[in-house]
Structures are given as C-alpha cells and as structure tokens.
Design a protein around this motif. Structure first.
Motif, PDB file in Angstrom:
ATOM      1  N   ILE A 141       0.850  -1.188   0.000  1.00 55.50           N
ATOM      2  CA  ILE A 141       0.000   0.000   0.000  1.00 55.50           C
ATOM      3  C   ILE A 141       0.883   1.234   0.000  1.00 55.50           C
ATOM      4  CG2 ILE A 141      -1.708   1.265   1.355  1.00 55.50           C
ATOM      5  CD1 ILE A 141      -3.124  -1.051   1.772  1.00 55.50           C
ATOM      6  N   PRO A 142       0.665   2.161  -0.936  1.00 51.87           N
ATOM      7  CA  PRO A 142       1.457   3.395  -0.946  1.00 51.87           C
ATOM      8  C   PRO A 142       1.180   4.183   0.336  1.00 51.87           C
ATOM      9  CG  PRO A 142       0.032   3.235  -2.892  1.00 51.87           C
ATOM     10  CD  PRO A 142      -0.401   2.173  -1.954  1.00 51.87           C
ATOM     11  N   THR A 143       2.205   4.766   0.913  1.00 52.97           N
ATOM     12  CA  THR A 143       2.021   5.600   2.104  1.00 52.97           C
ATOM     13  C   THR A 143       2.807   6.892   1.909  1.00 52.97           C
ATOM     14  OG1 THR A 143       3.983   5.006   3.387  1.00 52.97           O
ATOM     15  CG2 THR A 143       2.148   3.460   3.449  1.00 52.97           C
ATOM     16  N   ALA A 144       2.831   7.742   2.926  1.00 57.70           N
ATOM     17  CA  ALA A 144       3.594   8.983   2.851  1.00 57.70           C
ATOM     18  C   ALA A 144       5.098   8.685   2.811  1.00 57.70           C
ATOM     19  CB  ALA A 144       3.255   9.870   4.043  1.00 57.70           C
TER      20      ALA A 144
ATOM     21  N   GLU B  73      -7.551   1.502  -3.580  1.00 53.87           N
ATOM     22  CA  GLU B  73      -7.363   1.554  -5.032  1.00 53.87           C
ATOM     23  C   GLU B  73      -8.376   2.475  -5.708  1.00 53.87           C
ATOM     24  OE1 GLU B  73      -5.439  -2.833  -6.093  1.00 53.87           O
ATOM     25  OE2 GLU B  73      -7.597  -2.552  -6.199  1.00 53.87           O
TER      26      GLU B  73
ATOM     27  N   ILE C 218      -9.383   5.394  -4.536  1.00 52.61           N
ATOM     28  CA  ILE C 218      -9.204   6.804  -4.178  1.00 52.61           C
ATOM     29  C   ILE C 218      -8.832   7.683  -5.386  1.00 52.61           C
ATOM     30  CG2 ILE C 218      -7.908   8.457  -2.734  1.00 52.61           C
ATOM     31  CD1 ILE C 218      -7.651   6.203  -0.647  1.00 52.61           C
TER      32      ILE C 218
ATOM     33  N   ALA D  17       0.334  18.310 -11.002  1.00 53.30           N
ATOM     34  CA  ALA D  17       0.527  17.972  -9.591  1.00 53.30           C
ATOM     35  C   ALA D  17      -0.298  16.743  -9.242  1.00 53.30           C
ATOM     36  CB  ALA D  17       0.124  19.151  -8.710  1.00 53.30           C
ATOM     37  N   LEU D  18      -1.527  16.762  -9.729  1.00 51.48           N
ATOM     38  CA  LEU D  18      -2.430  15.670  -9.423  1.00 51.48           C
ATOM     39  C   LEU D  18      -1.922  14.361 -10.018  1.00 51.48           C
ATOM     40  CD1 LEU D  18      -5.077  15.366  -7.946  1.00 51.48           C
ATOM     41  CD2 LEU D  18      -6.281  15.656 -10.086  1.00 51.48           C
TER      42      LEU D  18
ATOM     43  N   VAL E  34       0.844  12.925  -7.931  1.00 49.59           N
ATOM     44  CA  VAL E  34       0.347  12.341  -6.685  1.00 49.59           C
ATOM     45  C   VAL E  34      -0.417  11.037  -6.974  1.00 49.59           C
ATOM     46  CG1 VAL E  34      -1.261  12.683  -4.765  1.00 49.59           C
ATOM     47  CG2 VAL E  34       0.294  14.511  -5.427  1.00 49.59           C
TER      48      VAL E  34
ATOM     49  N   ASP F  60       1.866   8.112  -7.457  1.00 52.45           N
ATOM     50  CA  ASP F  60       2.298   7.534  -6.182  1.00 52.45           C
ATOM     51  C   ASP F  60       1.210   6.658  -5.582  1.00 52.45           C
ATOM     52  OD1 ASP F  60       4.659   8.797  -6.399  1.00 52.45           O
ATOM     53  OD2 ASP F  60       4.281  10.320  -4.879  1.00 52.45           O
ATOM     54  N   LEU F  61      -0.025   7.024  -5.890  1.00 50.18           N
ATOM     55  CA  LEU F  61      -1.155   6.280  -5.320  1.00 50.18           C
ATOM     56  C   LEU F  61      -1.496   5.045  -6.148  1.00 50.18           C
ATOM     57  CD1 LEU F  61      -3.730   9.016  -4.310  1.00 50.18           C
ATOM     58  CD2 LEU F  61      -2.954   7.166  -2.863  1.00 50.18           C
TER      59      LEU F  61
ATOM     60  N   TYR G 210      -1.417   1.656  -7.330  1.00 49.69           N
ATOM     61  CA  TYR G 210      -0.940   0.409  -6.721  1.00 49.69           C
ATOM     62  C   TYR G 210      -0.190  -0.465  -7.725  1.00 49.69           C
ATOM     63  CZ  TYR G 210      -3.733   1.548  -2.649  1.00 49.69           C
ATOM     64  OH  TYR G 210      -4.239   2.157  -1.536  1.00 49.69           O
TER      65      TYR G 210
ATOM     66  N   LEU H 271     -16.797   4.697  -2.759  1.00 51.93           N
ATOM     67  CA  LEU H 271     -16.584   6.112  -3.089  1.00 51.93           C
ATOM     68  C   LEU H 271     -17.333   6.579  -4.337  1.00 51.93           C
ATOM     69  CD1 LEU H 271     -12.792   6.528  -2.211  1.00 51.93           C
ATOM     70  CD2 LEU H 271     -14.771   7.302  -0.914  1.00 51.93           C
TER      71      LEU H 271
ATOM     72  N   PHE I  21      -2.934  12.586   4.394  1.00 59.52           N
ATOM     73  CA  PHE I  21      -2.012  11.904   3.480  1.00 59.52           C
ATOM     74  C   PHE I  21      -1.839  12.734   2.202  1.00 59.52           C
ATOM     75  CE2 PHE I  21      -1.866   8.956  -0.236  1.00 59.52           C
ATOM     76  CZ  PHE I  21      -0.575   8.495  -0.079  1.00 59.52           C
TER      77      PHE I  21
ATOM     78  N   THR J 215       0.296  15.838   2.711  1.00 57.93           N
ATOM     79  CA  THR J 215       1.716  15.473   2.702  1.00 57.93           C
ATOM     80  C   THR J 215       2.222  15.297   1.281  1.00 57.93           C
ATOM     81  OG1 THR J 215       1.203  14.187   4.680  1.00 57.93           O
ATOM     82  CG2 THR J 215       3.384  13.866   3.714  1.00 57.93           C
ATOM     83  N   LYS J 216       1.439  14.589   0.466  1.00 54.75           N
ATOM     84  CA  LYS J 216       1.841  14.309  -0.903  1.00 54.75           C
ATOM     85  C   LYS J 216       1.968  15.594  -1.727  1.00 54.75           C
ATOM     86  CE  LYS J 216       2.446  10.022  -1.713  1.00 54.75           C
ATOM     87  NZ  LYS J 216       3.849   9.629  -1.899  1.00 54.75           N
ATOM     88  N   PHE J 217       0.965  16.487  -1.614  1.00 56.96           N
ATOM     89  CA  PHE J 217       0.995  17.729  -2.384  1.00 56.96           C
ATOM     90  C   PHE J 217       2.125  18.641  -1.899  1.00 56.96           C
ATOM     91  CE2 PHE J 217      -3.258  16.606  -3.964  1.00 56.96           C
ATOM     92  CZ  PHE J 217      -3.133  16.991  -5.281  1.00 56.96           C
TER      93      PHE J 217
ATOM     94  N   PHE K 241       5.246  17.435  -3.412  1.00 61.07           N
ATOM     95  CA  PHE K 241       5.259  17.838  -4.816  1.00 61.07           C
ATOM     96  C   PHE K 241       5.695  19.299  -4.941  1.00 61.07           C
ATOM     97  CE2 PHE K 241       3.016  20.122  -8.178  1.00 61.07           C
ATOM     98  CZ  PHE K 241       3.427  19.417  -9.301  1.00 61.07           C
TER      99      PHE K 241
END
Lengths: 333, 333
Positions: free
Chosen positions: A131-134, A238, A240, A268-269, A272, A275-276, A278, B216, B243, B246-248, B251
């Motif tokens: 799982i991706p984390t900070a 997954e 999100i 930017a999105l 990010v 990174d998210l 999976y 979601l 989370f 932190t990610k943004f 970036f």
C-alpha cells in the motif's frame, strides 16, 4: 499468458527484464510456443527496442490458458497444460527457481499451494499487497487469500510479512502492527485479540494494535489482518484516485477561475496519483509456499512485469523462504 | 460536556440550533449548571451573536463528566450524575424525545442500550457512519460498535440503515450492499455468506455483495459490514486528507514551478478536503435503541453540533424507530 494484456505486456516486460539484467538470469517464457515467439518478434520490431538474444531465454510450450472467469481448482484439473500449471511444475522439478504471473490470482494461489506445497509449519500461504504511504509502501498481509483466519494464521502472516519486507527493503526489524479498531490491547475482534497475545510473545518488532488511520502515515512496515478486512481496505484504497479525479473535475467546473486552477493542478495531481497507483509497485509475493511465486495485477504494464521479475530474483537471492522456514522452526521448538 | 471542546463548542452549536430553528423545539442543555450557564453567556458575548431567549432552552444539572479515558460500563456505574446518564434518563422518562452527544462513543452506546433499552426484535444496536462519496454520503453500518457479528445482526444493520437513510434522504428504497471481497454470491467470509442469503430473502433494495472499491462512487446508499471491517475502513478513509496534504506538499517542494502550482492549488485542495471531512456531516445515529441518540465526533465544531440537533429532530419527526420496529415485526411474523 496471464492478465488482460497477455501476451504483449508480459512478453515486453520479460524482454525488458532480460535486457536490463544483462545475463544475471535466464528467463523461461511459458505459453503457446507460436504465440510467444510472435510476441517476442513484435516486441523487437518496436522502435527503440530489440529482441533479446536467443540464448538469454527459452520458451516452455503450454497450449492452454486459465482466464479470469475460470474457477481456480476446477481449471487446474481440466487445463493441465496451462501456462500456470506448466510454469509451476518447472519450478517444482527444479528447472526454474521462481515463477511470475499476471494471471488469475486464485488459480496461481491454488496451483502454487498444490504443486509447490507449503513451507513446513505454515498453515495458510498468504498474499500480501503493498500500500502506498507517505513514506515507503506498507505490506498489508493478508490481502484477500484467507478470509476467515485463526490467530495462528495471523501470526504466520506477520512472520512471513516481516521476513519478506526485511529482505526487499533491507530493514533489520520491520515494524509490524496488527490491524484493529483501537490501539489498546483490549480492542479487537475474537481472532485479533488472541493473535495479539501470540504476537506479543514473538520476537518480531511488534508495535501492537494499529488502526485504519495508521497505515497511510508510513510508520508501520507490515500490517497484519485477515483477508476479508485486508481485501476491503486494499480495494477501497485503489478507488481513491478516480474519486479524487471526480472531485477535482467537479471543482474545475464551478467557475472559469477554478477551471484555470484545475488545468494548472493537473500535473501535480498526476504525480500524486502515480504515487497512489498500486500497479506501479508491480506484483505481490505469494508467501508460505515451497518456492517463489510473484503475482501481478491483471492490468500489469510491461514495467510492472519487469519489476515482478526483479522481485522474484530478489526473493531467490535473499533466500526469503529459507528464512521463513527457519523462523517457524525456532518458534515450534 | 462531551467532546474535546466542551462545553464551548457544544453550547455554541446548541445556541445556533435554537436560533436557526426559531421555536421548532425546546433544547435541554445537560451538564454542570454553572459551567453551562457561563458557556451560554460567553456565546452571547461573541461579536455577531446573541444568547438565545431564556424560554427557548433549559438546563438539566449533571455535575459529573465521563471522559474519553473512562471505561464505558464502569463509568456509568461510578458517575451516575454524568451528562450522558442524566440526559438519557430525561429521554427514558419522557421529558425529552432525543439525545445528542459528542462524548465517549462507547459510553453513549452502553448507556443508551442500558437506559433506553433495545427496540423489540433487535439483537444489537449499531452505530452507522456517513462516508463522503462522489455523490451523496453513504451510510456504513456498523462503524465499530459490534466487532464479531452473526448473520442475523448484519441483516438487522441493513434494515435499520435502510430505514434511517430513507428517512433522512427522502429515498424510497435506498440501495443496500453487503461489504465483501467480490461481487459473486460465492465470495465472502462465513458470516457475510450467511448474511447474504438472509438479505436476498429480505424486501430491502439489496444489490448483493459490494467491494471496497464500490463505496466512493456513491452508487450504494447503505453498506453493511461488521464493526471490525467498518471501523478499519472508516478510519482509513479519515486519514486520506492528511495523506494528500503530505503528498501535495512534497510535490510543491520539488521545484519553484511546482511551488507556484502548489499555492494555486491550495484552494482547490481545501474545497476537496472539505468534502472529504467526515466531521462536516455532523453526527451518526445510534440505531436499535428505544429512543433517539445522535453521537458526534469528539472534535465536533459548533456547526457539526447544530447539524446533530437537526438530525435528531428529523429522526423524531420521521418516526425512524417506529419504522424499524414495524419492519422487524413484519419479518418475524
């Protein structure tokens, strides 16, 4: 032949692994011979690529394919010459040391358990997920293979997960947490409360109960739970990125100014989101079987396949299974 | 006296509810009389506000406070004059029709079950939680009150959740899904597989198994699960905003250009974060007890408290409990 983009993506990823590893290993491509040969040829014809040297790989003929709609155990019986069956038998017979697939997860799990057998002392082989984390990705184990678990199974997952993460991340003592509904030792369900006691007695770097909110911070390396909670959490995670895309799109549609900001934010999105994603982490280990098996997402990109091959190599070189076996032997003594 | 910002936030929210409702209901503020009186005075002294008219509310003296560190059942015995105990007894005795608290969730749940009793036919009262989605919030039930559940309990959660959502969202037939690890009827753990059969036979608008990734999107109105999986999922969801921050931030720190984009994106992000903020939805219902109890987050803002009061009013006006009772009676016939 596994996954939604087989054989193209699988073969492309395999070729990239061969080229990048420059002779560190020999790859065996398992599938219908003509199809695989054509896919290697196609890969070599793409601009900027070249097919790997013929002595860097070989092809094991497997004319049958188990797809996503097949019921795992039934398919293993009716399709004896599937790429999953043939590939795992190659490992069982000592011709290869590891097996990688983007195919039907249930089928790979069943076949690997059946053909390779379980490591002595392991009640239930398990599939972990990163799982991706900070910070670094966290290994969630079990990710869906075992829904109803006894406390002993959860302890086994913790041991196997800890050894795996220790090997692939070069961590001496990965921090292991038990997923529960509160930090206190009194919080949990029947199975988790009993597992907590076993884990407290283990020589793992066990931090105790952790909550759903403790995962994304990246402060826990291995999060242990049954496959029911694990799979629900994994799939929620997954989903999100697409949820966020919808939200930002709705924001951009509110006004012209928002639209401009929305356009600027796109990069930017994307970063990010990546990174998210999976799939970027390419493949999860099947732990507890007598051998090495890496299972990838059905939609694996060539890059993910390549990473899966490297992960399999790492599991062999770092003797993850031997370590698991020794850990269990020392517990059972 | 409940929550981290009591009595200030709770009293402020109560005052706002009184002012905004313009006489629709009479509020009873429960707590140490002098403290509450002072808090109402403080509220009225803030610029732009005024204390509500003295006949719009009354104060019920409750000198004791159960805090977050108290063990629920023990606290109820030793602190008989707590605001939770006194408030619920007012309802039991017919002096008020609903109870709202931002206090210790476990204590409110235990006290409400003990003092108000359960609705006839309900085995386990439950706490639901509203999860933000791409569309309307989805009710996740159970959100942590009941960790080990029998199939019958899951059916009860589904019925109560459906009736609640139907009332507060004016939906005829909310779509109810059972949280599991696959859409097929063969996927699930022991309890969920048995619950699935009960749910298929019910007259709910039951869509079958749903997965973690289906929440979601907002296409399911009520998602049913045991409190173990539910609480883990809920807390994982609550951790997403920090989370993302932190990610943004990471970036933005990559380059000057990113920094500029990061600044521009701040507003967009704040808006999306606000939608993701579980506290905005203000309070969750305790379902299955003989009365109305709304439980809020410990960090509830005055706005959240105000919304909780309105939600309690709605539950009374729409006779949610009567509907639950009738539904269960028709099932048991």
């Amino acid at each position: 032949m596994g996954g939604d983009y087989a054989p193209a993506n699988v073969v492309a990823g395999a070729c990239e692994a061969i080229l990048e590893s420059a002779g560190r290993f020999h790859l065996v491509l398992v599938g219908p011979e003509d199809t695989i040969r054509a896919a290697v040829r196609d890969y070599g014809r793409q601009p900027g690529t070249s097919a790997p040297a013929p002595d860097a790989y070989s092809i094991a003929h497997a004319p049958e394919v188990i797809d996503m709609h097949d019921l795992p155990t039934a398919a293993l019986k009716t399709k004896r010459k599937s790429s999953i069956g043939v590939g795992l038998h190659l490992q069982k017979d000592g011709h290869v040391q590891a097996f990688v697939s983007a195919g039907n997860t249930g089928a790979v799990l069943s076949a690997a358990t059946l053909i390779l057998g379980r490591i002595h002392g392991i009640g239930r082989p398990t599939i972990g997920a990163l799982i991706p984390t900070a910070k670094a990705p966290c290994l969630l184990v079990d990710a869906g293979a075992n829904v109803d678990c006894r406390p002993q199974h959860l302890l086994e997952f913790a041991i196997m997960g800890s050894i795996y993460v220790s090997a692939v991340r070069d961590l001496k003592k990965p921090r292991v947490g038990l997923l529960s509904i509160g930090e206190e030792d009194t919080k949990g369900n029947e199975a988790s409360l009993a597992a907590l006691k076993l884990l407290r007695k283990s020589d793992l770097n066990f931090v105790g109960n952790v909550e759903g909110r403790d995962i994304l911070s990246g402060d826990i390396d291995v999060v242990v739970c049954d496959g029911f909670a694990g799979n629900i959490l994994l799939k929620f995670g997954e989903s999100i990125p697409s949820f966020l895309k919808t939200k930002f799109k709705a924001f951009a549609e509110l006004s012209i100014t928002n639209k401009v900001v929305g356009l600027m934010v796109r990069n930017a999105l994307r970063k990010v989101m990546k990174d998210l994603d999976y799939q970027e982490h390419g493949g999860v280990p099947l732990l507890g079987v007598n051998g090495v098996a890496i299972i990838g997402h059905g939609k694996s990109t060539p890059r993910a396949i390549k990473n899966m091959v490297f992960r399999a190599e790492e599991m062999v070189l770092k003797a993850v299974n031997t370590n698991i076996q020794e850990s269990l032997a020392s517990i059972n003594e």
